[in-house]
Write an enzyme that holds these catalytic residues in place. Structure first.
Site, PDB file in Angstrom:
ATOM      1  N   HIS A   1      -5.723   3.687  -1.742  1.00  0.00           N
ATOM      2  CA  HIS A   1      -7.060   4.019  -1.255  1.00  0.00           C
ATOM      3  C   HIS A   1      -7.371   5.447  -1.690  1.00  0.00           C
ATOM      4  O   HIS A   1      -6.723   6.387  -1.242  1.00  0.00           O
ATOM      5  CB  HIS A   1      -7.052   3.902   0.279  1.00  0.00           C
TER       6      HIS A   1
ATOM      7  N   ARG B   1      -9.629   8.216  -1.132  1.00  0.00           N
ATOM      8  CA  ARG B   1     -10.647   8.635  -0.161  1.00  0.00           C
ATOM      9  C   ARG B   1     -11.445   9.822  -0.681  1.00  0.00           C
ATOM     10  O   ARG B   1     -10.968  10.566  -1.526  1.00  0.00           O
ATOM     11  CB  ARG B   1      -9.972   9.058   1.155  1.00  0.00           C
TER      12      ARG B   1
ATOM     13  N   GLU C   1     -10.944  -9.719   2.984  1.00  0.00           N
ATOM     14  CA  GLU C   1      -9.703  -9.324   3.651  1.00  0.00           C
ATOM     15  C   GLU C   1     -10.020  -9.131   5.121  1.00  0.00           C
ATOM     16  O   GLU C   1     -10.816  -8.264   5.486  1.00  0.00           O
ATOM     17  CB  GLU C   1      -9.140  -8.037   3.032  1.00  0.00           C
TER      18      GLU C   1
ATOM     19  N   ASN D   1       0.848  -1.195   0.000  1.00  0.00           N
ATOM     20  CA  ASN D   1       0.000   0.000   0.000  1.00  0.00           C
ATOM     21  C   ASN D   1       0.883   1.245   0.000  1.00  0.00           C
ATOM     22  O   ASN D   1       1.700   1.422   0.911  1.00  0.00           O
ATOM     23  CB  ASN D   1      -0.895  -0.059   1.253  1.00  0.00           C
TER      24      ASN D   1
ATOM     25  N   HIS E   1       0.900   6.038   2.022  1.00  0.00           N
ATOM     26  CA  HIS E   1       1.697   6.906   2.896  1.00  0.00           C
ATOM     27  C   HIS E   1       2.726   7.716   2.125  1.00  0.00           C
ATOM     28  O   HIS E   1       3.144   8.783   2.569  1.00  0.00           O
ATOM     29  CB  HIS E   1       2.357   6.094   4.007  1.00  0.00           C
TER      30      HIS E   1
ATOM     31  N   THR F   1      -8.513   3.413   8.155  1.00  0.00           N
ATOM     32  CA  THR F   1      -9.725   2.607   8.224  1.00  0.00           C
ATOM     33  C   THR F   1      -9.832   1.960   9.605  1.00  0.00           C
ATOM     34  O   THR F   1      -8.909   1.289  10.048  1.00  0.00           O
ATOM     35  CB  THR F   1      -9.675   1.513   7.134  1.00  0.00           C
TER      36      THR F   1
ATOM     37  N   GLU G   1      -8.656   0.451  -2.928  1.00  0.00           N
ATOM     38  CA  GLU G   1      -9.534   0.466  -1.747  1.00  0.00           C
ATOM     39  C   GLU G   1     -10.483   1.635  -1.895  1.00  0.00           C
ATOM     40  O   GLU G   1     -10.066   2.740  -2.252  1.00  0.00           O
ATOM     41  CB  GLU G   1      -8.707   0.669  -0.476  1.00  0.00           C
TER      42      GLU G   1
ATOM     43  N   HIS H   1      -3.877  -4.718   7.628  1.00  0.00           N
ATOM     44  CA  HIS H   1      -3.977  -3.610   8.581  1.00  0.00           C
ATOM     45  C   HIS H   1      -3.094  -3.860   9.795  1.00  0.00           C
ATOM     46  O   HIS H   1      -3.280  -4.839  10.519  1.00  0.00           O
ATOM     47  CB  HIS H   1      -5.415  -3.339   9.053  1.00  0.00           C
TER      48      HIS H   1
ATOM     49  N   ARG I   1      -7.034  12.651   0.727  1.00  0.00           N
ATOM     50  CA  ARG I   1      -5.938  13.054   1.603  1.00  0.00           C
ATOM     51  C   ARG I   1      -4.616  12.400   1.197  1.00  0.00           C
ATOM     52  O   ARG I   1      -3.562  12.823   1.620  1.00  0.00           O
ATOM     53  CB  ARG I   1      -6.250  12.746   3.070  1.00  0.00           C
ATOM     54  N   HIS I   2      -4.678  11.331   0.418  1.00  0.00           N
ATOM     55  CA  HIS I   2      -3.413  10.764  -0.108  1.00  0.00           C
ATOM     56  C   HIS I   2      -3.530  10.490  -1.612  1.00  0.00           C
ATOM     57  O   HIS I   2      -3.312  11.392  -2.401  1.00  0.00           O
ATOM     58  CB  HIS I   2      -2.898   9.572   0.713  1.00  0.00           C
TER      59      HIS I   2
HETATM   60  N1  PXP Z   1      -5.933  -3.296   3.978  1.00  0.00           N
HETATM   61  C1  PXP Z   1      -6.895  -2.357   4.073  1.00  0.00           C
HETATM   62  C2  PXP Z   1      -8.278  -2.726   3.638  1.00  0.00           C
HETATM   63  C3  PXP Z   1      -6.623  -1.058   4.546  1.00  0.00           C
HETATM   64  O1  PXP Z   1      -7.621  -0.143   4.633  1.00  0.00           O
HETATM   65  C4  PXP Z   1      -5.290  -0.736   4.884  1.00  0.00           C
HETATM   66  C5  PXP Z   1      -4.965   0.663   5.310  1.00  0.00           C
HETATM   67  O2  PXP Z   1      -5.161   1.537   4.237  1.00  0.00           O
HETATM   68  C6  PXP Z   1      -4.313  -1.730   4.764  1.00  0.00           C
HETATM   69  C7  PXP Z   1      -4.659  -3.003   4.334  1.00  0.00           C
HETATM   70  C8  PXP Z   1      -2.882  -1.459   5.113  1.00  0.00           C
HETATM   71  O3  PXP Z   1      -2.776  -1.204   6.483  1.00  0.00           O
HETATM   72  P1  PXP Z   1      -1.405  -0.705   7.085  1.00  0.00           P
HETATM   73  O4  PXP Z   1      -1.098   0.605   6.438  1.00  0.00           O
HETATM   74  O5  PXP Z   1      -1.660  -0.596   8.549  1.00  0.00           O
HETATM   75  O6  PXP Z   1      -0.380  -1.756   6.750  1.00  0.00           O
END
Ligand code: PXP
Length: 247
Positions: free
Chosen positions: A44, A46, A153, A8, A11, A102, A71, A193, A50-51
């Site tokens: 993601h 949103r 997931e 992901n 960030h 999330t 996402e 997550h 924001r990102h």
């Molecule tokens: N899976 C989903 C559905 C998420 O919403 C997120 C956060 O955007 C992640 C995985 C990744 O989580 P983390 O950034 O804590 O590794």
């Protein structure tokens, strides 16, 4: 088969948005993740952008040679973005404006379930697979199996927060039960997550786990490990006094 890794890159986009310019480019991060062996890129989009945003999605679509997992919340706007960009997969997540990330899995009320079902049908026509982000709640997972989604997931946030404490065993048992049920329902088991180098080994023992999606811990470690080199590059310039004032 090894468990698939989705990286992901939200960030990286968050850091870019802090300046509102171009760096760091999440697309560059996606390419580096691919070179390092990632199996898919997760972003993601949103409501508040924001990102990551549509431009990132379009640039990924055009150049990234990896599957994209978008996402998204199930809003009209996001549904139309998903159907027009046609990522390889969408992961439906709940979204609250005030949350930092999330916070929980989907709550499948009957209205929402019907909405997911009709969206999943339209995704199928466009060749987009659908994943649902769910808490390890057996009743909810049973409902999720009636939506036409391909994958669930599991939300590993509570497990990751409990990791190393007395609550860890209980959270892990919930994930175990949920993973077994998802697999029995003939759906793909994924997890994500809060996963890190330290808590991931335990998650890898979930039955029939096929995919993990990780963002925060990978980007955090990358930032710290890369910092030394970035400072040294500047120091190298400063130690060239003969070049001072010559430009
Ligand atoms: N899976 C989903 C559905 C998420 O919403 C997120 C956060 O955007 C992640 C995985 C990744 O989580 P983390 O950034 O804590 O590794």
């Amino acid at each position: 088969m090894p468990v698939r890794l989705g990286v992901n890159i939200d960030h990286v986009a968050t850091l870019r948005q802090a300046r509102g310019e171009f760096d760091p480019d999440p697309l560059a991060a996606a390419h580096l993740a691919r070179l390092a062996g990632a199996d898919q890129i997760v972003l993601h989009v949103r409501e508040d952008r924001r990102h990551a945003n549509e431009t990132d999605l379009r640039r990924f679509r055009e150049t990234a040679s990896l599957p994209i997992n978008l996402e998204m919340a199930l809003t009209e706007e996001m549904m139309s973005i998903a159907l027009s960009f046609a990522p390889d997969r969408v992961t439906l997540v709940p979204e609250k404006r005030t949350e930092r990330t999330t916070e929980g899995g989907l709550v499948l009320t009957s209205d929402y379930l019907n909405l997911v079902r009709s969206f999943a049908e339209r995704c199928k026509e466009r060749g987009i697979r659908v994943s649902l982000f769910m808490d390890p709640d057996l009743e909810m997972i049973e409902k999720a199996s009636k939506t036409g989604a391909d994958q669930i997931e599991l939300h590993t946030g509570p497990f990751s927060r409990a990791f190393g404490s007395n609550a860890e065993a209980g959270e892990f048992q919930r994930l175990m039960g949920a993973a077994a049920m998802i697999s029995q329902l003939d759906l793909i088991v994924a997890a994500g997550h809060g996963l890190t180098l330290f808590n991931l080994p335990r998650i890898l023992s979930l039955p029939d786990l096929e995919e993990v999606n990780i963002g925060h811990s990978i980007i955090s470690r990358a930032l710290l490990f890369g910092l030394q080199e970035a400072v040294q590059e500047i120091r190298t310039l400063l130690f060239r006094p003969y070049e001072r004032g010559q430009r």
